[in-house]
Motif scaffolding. Structure first.
Motif, PDB file in Angstrom:
ATOM      1  N   ILE A  63      36.507  38.864  33.565  1.00 37.23           N
ATOM      2  CA  ILE A  63      37.586  37.984  34.029  1.00 37.23           C
ATOM      3  C   ILE A  63      37.497  37.800  35.543  1.00 37.23           C
ATOM      4  O   ILE A  63      37.345  38.771  36.283  1.00 37.23           O
ATOM      5  CB  ILE A  63      38.978  38.565  33.682  1.00 37.23           C
ATOM      6  N   VAL A  64      37.606  36.558  35.976  1.00 37.53           N
ATOM      7  CA  VAL A  64      37.611  36.240  37.413  1.00 37.53           C
ATOM      8  C   VAL A  64      38.748  35.264  37.695  1.00 37.53           C
ATOM      9  O   VAL A  64      38.990  34.347  36.911  1.00 37.53           O
ATOM     10  CB  VAL A  64      36.283  35.580  37.859  1.00 37.53           C
ATOM     11  N   ALA A  65      39.444  35.462  38.816  1.00 33.94           N
ATOM     12  CA  ALA A  65      40.516  34.537  39.203  1.00 33.94           C
ATOM     13  C   ALA A  65      40.156  33.801  40.487  1.00 33.94           C
ATOM     14  O   ALA A  65      39.484  34.355  41.359  1.00 33.94           O
ATOM     15  CB  ALA A  65      41.818  35.295  39.401  1.00 33.94           C
ATOM     16  N   THR A  66      40.607  32.559  40.593  1.00 40.61           N
ATOM     17  CA  THR A  66      40.318  31.746  41.788  1.00 40.61           C
ATOM     18  C   THR A  66      41.167  32.139  42.978  1.00 40.61           C
ATOM     19  O   THR A  66      40.945  31.703  44.093  1.00 40.61           O
ATOM     20  CB  THR A  66      40.602  30.250  41.509  1.00 40.61           C
ATOM     21  N   VAL A  67      42.238  32.886  42.730  1.00 33.16           N
ATOM     22  CA  VAL A  67      43.092  33.315  43.828  1.00 33.16           C
ATOM     23  C   VAL A  67      43.214  34.823  43.768  1.00 33.16           C
ATOM     24  O   VAL A  67      42.954  35.429  42.734  1.00 33.16           O
ATOM     25  CB  VAL A  67      44.508  32.700  43.716  1.00 33.16           C
ATOM     26  N   ASP A  68      43.588  35.417  44.865  1.00 31.87           N
ATOM     27  CA  ASP A  68      43.724  36.865  44.880  1.00 31.87           C
ATOM     28  C   ASP A  68      45.179  37.245  45.141  1.00 31.87           C
ATOM     29  O   ASP A  68      45.942  36.456  45.697  1.00 31.87           O
ATOM     30  CB  ASP A  68      42.831  37.467  45.962  1.00 31.87           C
ATOM     31  N   SER A  69      45.552  38.420  44.701  1.00 29.01           N
ATOM     32  CA  SER A  69      46.912  38.881  44.956  1.00 29.01           C
ATOM     33  C   SER A  69      47.021  40.362  44.643  1.00 29.01           C
ATOM     34  O   SER A  69      46.151  40.950  44.010  1.00 29.01           O
ATOM     35  CB  SER A  69      47.908  38.109  44.092  1.00 29.01           C
ATOM     36  N   GLU A  70      48.100  40.917  45.111  1.00 27.72           N
ATOM     37  CA  GLU A  70      48.392  42.322  44.873  1.00 27.72           C
ATOM     38  C   GLU A  70      48.369  42.633  43.382  1.00 27.72           C
ATOM     39  O   GLU A  70      47.869  43.660  42.955  1.00 27.72           O
ATOM     40  CB  GLU A  70      49.793  42.608  45.439  1.00 27.72           C
ATOM     41  N   ALA A  71      48.935  41.735  42.601  1.00 24.09           N
ATOM     42  CA  ALA A  71      49.023  41.963  41.167  1.00 24.09           C
ATOM     43  C   ALA A  71      47.634  42.094  40.538  1.00 24.09           C
ATOM     44  O   ALA A  71      47.426  42.899  39.637  1.00 24.09           O
ATOM     45  CB  ALA A  71      49.794  40.829  40.509  1.00 24.09           C
ATOM     46  N   LEU A  72      46.689  41.314  41.039  1.00 23.31           N
ATOM     47  CA  LEU A  72      45.335  41.382  40.486  1.00 23.31           C
ATOM     48  C   LEU A  72      44.662  42.689  40.867  1.00 23.31           C
ATOM     49  O   LEU A  72      43.958  43.300  40.075  1.00 23.31           O
ATOM     50  CB  LEU A  72      44.500  40.197  40.986  1.00 23.31           C
ATOM     51  N   ARG A  73      44.892  43.103  42.097  1.00 28.79           N
ATOM     52  CA  ARG A  73      44.300  44.352  42.561  1.00 28.79           C
ATOM     53  C   ARG A  73      44.886  45.545  41.819  1.00 28.79           C
ATOM     54  O   ARG A  73      44.235  46.547  41.620  1.00 28.79           O
ATOM     55  CB  ARG A  73      44.538  44.515  44.072  1.00 28.79           C
ATOM     56  N   SER A  74      46.154  45.406  41.417  1.00 30.22           N
ATOM     57  CA  SER A  74      46.833  46.533  40.779  1.00 30.22           C
ATOM     58  C   SER A  74      46.867  46.439  39.262  1.00 30.22           C
ATOM     59  O   SER A  74      47.577  47.191  38.612  1.00 30.22           O
ATOM     60  CB  SER A  74      48.275  46.625  41.289  1.00 30.22           C
ATOM     61  N   ALA A  75      46.163  45.499  38.700  1.00 28.29           N
ATOM     62  CA  ALA A  75      46.195  45.352  37.243  1.00 28.29           C
ATOM     63  C   ALA A  75      45.532  46.546  36.566  1.00 28.29           C
ATOM     64  O   ALA A  75      44.831  47.324  37.213  1.00 28.29           O
ATOM     65  CB  ALA A  75      45.493  44.061  36.846  1.00 28.29           C
ATOM     66  N   SER A  76      45.764  46.700  35.272  1.00 31.05           N
ATOM     67  CA  SER A  76      45.215  47.841  34.525  1.00 31.05           C
ATOM     68  C   SER A  76      43.702  47.906  34.737  1.00 31.05           C
ATOM     69  O   SER A  76      43.142  48.977  34.921  1.00 31.05           O
ATOM     70  CB  SER A  76      45.551  47.705  33.054  1.00 31.05           C
ATOM     71  N   VAL A  77      43.055  46.763  34.717  1.00 32.81           N
ATOM     72  CA  VAL A  77      41.664  46.674  35.160  1.00 32.81           C
ATOM     73  C   VAL A  77      41.689  45.774  36.395  1.00 32.81           C
ATOM     74  O   VAL A  77      42.018  44.601  36.285  1.00 32.81           O
ATOM     75  CB  VAL A  77      40.765  46.023  34.086  1.00 32.81           C
ATOM     76  N   PRO A  78      41.409  46.323  37.561  1.00 27.34           N
ATOM     77  CA  PRO A  78      41.430  45.493  38.768  1.00 27.34           C
ATOM     78  C   PRO A  78      40.559  44.263  38.579  1.00 27.34           C
ATOM     79  O   PRO A  78      39.431  44.364  38.100  1.00 27.34           O
ATOM     80  CB  PRO A  78      40.879  46.432  39.839  1.00 27.34           C
ATOM     81  N   LEU A  79      41.121  43.110  38.937  1.00 27.41           N
ATOM     82  CA  LEU A  79      40.452  41.864  38.599  1.00 27.41           C
ATOM     83  C   LEU A  79      39.630  41.262  39.729  1.00 27.41           C
ATOM     84  O   LEU A  79      40.089  41.141  40.867  1.00 27.41           O
ATOM     85  CB  LEU A  79      41.498  40.855  38.121  1.00 27.41           C
ATOM     86  N   THR A  80      38.429  40.870  39.384  1.00 26.91           N
ATOM     87  CA  THR A  80      37.556  40.169  40.319  1.00 26.91           C
ATOM     88  C   THR A  80      38.228  38.859  40.707  1.00 26.91           C
ATOM     89  O   THR A  80      38.782  38.166  39.855  1.00 26.91           O
ATOM     90  CB  THR A  80      36.195  39.894  39.658  1.00 26.91           C
ATOM     91  N   ALA A  81      38.204  38.555  42.010  1.00 27.93           N
ATOM     92  CA  ALA A  81      38.938  37.371  42.453  1.00 27.93           C
ATOM     93  C   ALA A  81      38.285  36.708  43.656  1.00 27.93           C
ATOM     94  O   ALA A  81      37.401  37.284  44.297  1.00 27.93           O
ATOM     95  CB  ALA A  81      40.369  37.763  42.802  1.00 27.93           C
ATOM     96  N   ILE A  82      38.733  35.504  43.930  1.00 26.59           N
ATOM     97  CA  ILE A  82      38.273  34.779  45.104  1.00 26.59           C
ATOM     98  C   ILE A  82      39.310  34.918  46.208  1.00 26.59           C
ATOM     99  O   ILE A  82      40.480  34.612  46.020  1.00 26.59           O
ATOM    100  CB  ILE A  82      38.114  33.272  44.799  1.00 26.59           C
ATOM    101  N   GLU A  83      38.864  35.409  47.355  1.00 28.71           N
ATOM    102  CA  GLU A  83      39.748  35.421  48.523  1.00 28.71           C
ATOM    103  C   GLU A  83      39.579  34.062  49.184  1.00 28.71           C
ATOM    104  O   GLU A  83      38.556  33.789  49.809  1.00 28.71           O
ATOM    105  CB  GLU A  83      39.354  36.544  49.474  1.00 28.71           C
ATOM    106  N   ASN A  84      40.554  33.203  49.040  1.00 27.08           N
ATOM    107  CA  ASN A  84      40.379  31.838  49.541  1.00 27.08           C
ATOM    108  C   ASN A  84      41.208  31.530  50.781  1.00 27.08           C
ATOM    109  O   ASN A  84      41.308  30.390  51.204  1.00 27.08           O
ATOM    110  CB  ASN A  84      40.642  30.822  48.440  1.00 27.08           C
ATOM    111  N   HIS A  85      41.808  32.538  51.357  1.00 27.04           N
ATOM    112  CA  HIS A  85      42.502  32.391  52.629  1.00 27.04           C
ATOM    113  C   HIS A  85      43.566  31.299  52.645  1.00 27.04           C
ATOM    114  O   HIS A  85      43.513  30.377  53.464  1.00 27.04           O
ATOM    115  CB  HIS A  85      41.486  32.144  53.748  1.00 27.04           C
ATOM    116  N   PRO A  86      44.519  31.407  51.767  1.00 27.05           N
ATOM    117  CA  PRO A  86      45.572  30.393  51.677  1.00 27.05           C
ATOM    118  C   PRO A  86      46.354  30.212  52.974  1.00 27.05           C
ATOM    119  O   PRO A  86      46.725  29.098  53.329  1.00 27.05           O
ATOM    120  CB  PRO A  86      46.483  30.929  50.566  1.00 27.05           C
ATOM    121  N   ARG A  87      46.555  31.299  53.680  1.00 27.22           N
ATOM    122  CA  ARG A  87      47.295  31.214  54.928  1.00 27.22           C
ATOM    123  C   ARG A  87      46.589  30.292  55.917  1.00 27.22           C
ATOM    124  O   ARG A  87      47.205  29.466  56.586  1.00 27.22           O
ATOM    125  CB  ARG A  87      47.437  32.616  55.531  1.00 27.22           C
ATOM    126  N   GLN A  88      45.290  30.441  55.953  1.00 26.18           N
ATOM    127  CA  GLN A  88      44.490  29.610  56.851  1.00 26.18           C
ATOM    128  C   GLN A  88      44.493  28.152  56.376  1.00 26.18           C
ATOM    129  O   GLN A  88      44.532  27.229  57.193  1.00 26.18           O
ATOM    130  CB  GLN A  88      43.062  30.164  56.882  1.00 26.18           C
TER     131      GLN A  88
END
Lengths: 340, 340
Positions: free
Chosen positions: A276-301
């Motif tokens: 599983i891979v997500a296009t966005v990253d978040s605390e919830a993904l990092r803390s999921a039962s299986v930490p999820l691979t994600a894209i850090e897309n710098h939304p703030r920027q």
DNA sequence: GTGAAAGCGCTAACAT
DNA sequence: ATGTTAGCGCTTTCAC
């Protein structure tokens, strides 16, 4: 004992108190024109003492400038933010902070804000994940305002003077290559509505990638308000159906969490049997039962740059159309770490 | 070929085109005064054809009303929302939708918005989780605006005319009783900064609950921007320290996720060796490796009611001070299901 | 260097 | 039923 109805002090009060004309007060306060230093200081001191500050509406009426920017996350009714996603929050935080820095008041406009409020008194707007048919977009443009989007507008004809986005096709390829390297043989895509560029760009890139490798494409575009429930339902259908994908690249974090739960409920192991891979990253993904691979897309920027671009265009310091691309990085986590 | 600079049509253009006075146009458009139905329709038709809509600033200057409400989540620098929490998003969504329904434009003001923008042109403000010293709070009040808070303001002296909140002390007791019933013998509290009512109310209720039962209180109040990292660090310290709690009641969802991860990293089993409860609910909590017990506190309704109260006060239809209490329910999940 | 006066676009008494 | 007119509070041009 007498009561005096307290009224906001006006420029006249300050002028009277200082024994000067309102012109001088205006000049002194705005640093325009010529005012003798002594006079200036006195006016400033009196204004402060009286708690005076200019009436924003009078000021804007007179100048014709709004000093305001509308921010709109497209698509979810009266919700200013429709999806519980760190991506939107951070994007808005970045945009809001930058707008303030540049002297513009950020106004968050719900998607359903059509023309009910007359025209929104804004010099420009940033529309996030536009479909291209947002009423606000056209209303701002018709009134001489500038519109910039975060995420590419899908229709070329739109009065959009620029946009900022990640290079989503490139990201898609990177994700797919990563999945392939991890031994997944049939990665699929589960994304949001097709009328958003993030979905369109991802699907297009994915289809090409799959075609080039003779992989049978698995694309699901989910319409409507993105919720985990929706993803769970669809993922179960997908995973228990015929010829299921062995990896899913998805757009929202709630989708990723939903897929994870669906897999769990079906007894499918992540990452062994499903990546599983997500296009966005978040605390919830990092803390999921299986930490999820994600894209850090710098939304703030993304938000910050969108405002910078917008204000540049408003002030005539930049020329449109302009495109700003923000880099994005793949953060590999347990959900796709099949090897090692 | 001749160029005509396109200008926004004004009320004069409409009046001229319709062959009436601007007064009639104003009346026709606003449904005030007496206007002959025929005239009215003609004016409306022409206004629509010309794409006319009133200049908001002129309108507000003339009426003295802003038809706008400021929304502010207290405390996190230039971030309009400092914590990635569904609670704030939903609260803001509820507030925003209700404001729009009642004819007010919701403006999201970042905490750092002091007086830079002169006075914010709003008739009132809703401040979320106030400390009581928000500049906006006082600035709005000084200008005759009304302030309502979501979460009780801690200082009595504040110019706050009302607030809406859950009954946090009652919730705390309910949580503690639940934990006790599940066999936890030393539940503790890990919450946010003490200058917010949710922390203060929780701590007070908890301390009393613990004292009544001869339980040694374990209270940790975390200052600063609430992140999972912060919670992980603190939770590890707590759990590996002397006399650790065997259950933790915490405020933010990111805290709950952080505690869960800390337990995981320390090899502490949830719920067997540690119970976890969060004051707010979210998708992330439901989808965590161990689904987390949480309070459903109806943030959307809190936001909605706050606006309803505020507008009532602005319009003089209600009298302050007023307090609205929103019910909250405990959602028991795996993280505290020790029995059965 | 400072002030008078003309708008900015609209609303709302008041008059007709 | 419709129009005239005086502001709302400020900026800005143009005299002085």
């Amino acid at each position: 004992m007498s009561y005096v109805a307290r009224r906001r002090p006006s420029i006249h009060d300050v002028a009277h108190e200082a024994g000067v004309s309102i012109t001088t007060v205006s000049h002194a306060l705005n640093g325009r024109g010529r005012v003798q230093p002594g006079t200036r200081d006195r006016v400033l001191e009196i204004a402060a003492r009286l708690g005076y500050s200019a009436n924003v509406h009078a000021q804007r009426l007179a100048t014709g400038s709004n000093q305001a920017i509308a921010l709109q996350v497209s698509g979810y009714g009266k919700n200013i933010v429709g999806v519980d996603s760190a991506y939107y929050i951070e994007l808005l935080n970045g945009a809001s902070a930058k707008a303030l820095d540049l002297g513009y008041m950020p106004m968050l406009a719900p998607p359903e804000l059509h023309r009910e409020f007359g025209e929104l008194p804004a010099d420009g707007a940033v529309i996030i994940d536009p479909t291209g048919s947002e009423p606000l977009l056209h209303s701002i443009a018709e009134n001489g305002g500038v519109v910039v989007t975060a995420g590419r507008p899908l229709k070329d004809s739109d009065p959009v003077t620029g946009w900022v986005d990640n290079d989503l096709p490139a990201v898609t390829i990177e994700v797919m290559d990563h999945l392939k390297a991890q031994g997944y043989v049939r990665p699929g895509v589960l994304t949001g509505p097709k009328n958003r560029s993030y979905s369109a760009d991802t699907i297009t890139a994915y289809n090409q990638w799959a075609a080039e490798r003779g992989i049978k494409a698995s694309v699901t575009a989910l319409r409507g308000n993105p919720t985990a429930e929706l993803a769970i339902r669809k993922a179960k259908e997908l995973l228990s159906g015929e010829d299921p994908p062995d990896a899913i690249y998805t757009s929202f974090d709630v989708f990723a969490l939903g897929i994870l739960r669906a897999a769990d409920e079906l007894g499918i192991k992540v990452p062994e049997e499903l990546g599983i891979v997500a296009t966005v990253d978040s605390e919830a993904l990092r803390s999921a039962s299986v930490p999820l691979t994600a894209i850090e897309n710098h939304p703030r920027q993304i938000g910050s740059e969108a405002i910078e671009l917008l204000v540049g265009l408003i002030r005539g310091e930049r020329e449109g159309p302009a495109v700003v691309t923000i880099p994005a990085e793949l953060k590999v986590r347990a959900s796709t770490m099949r090897n090692g």
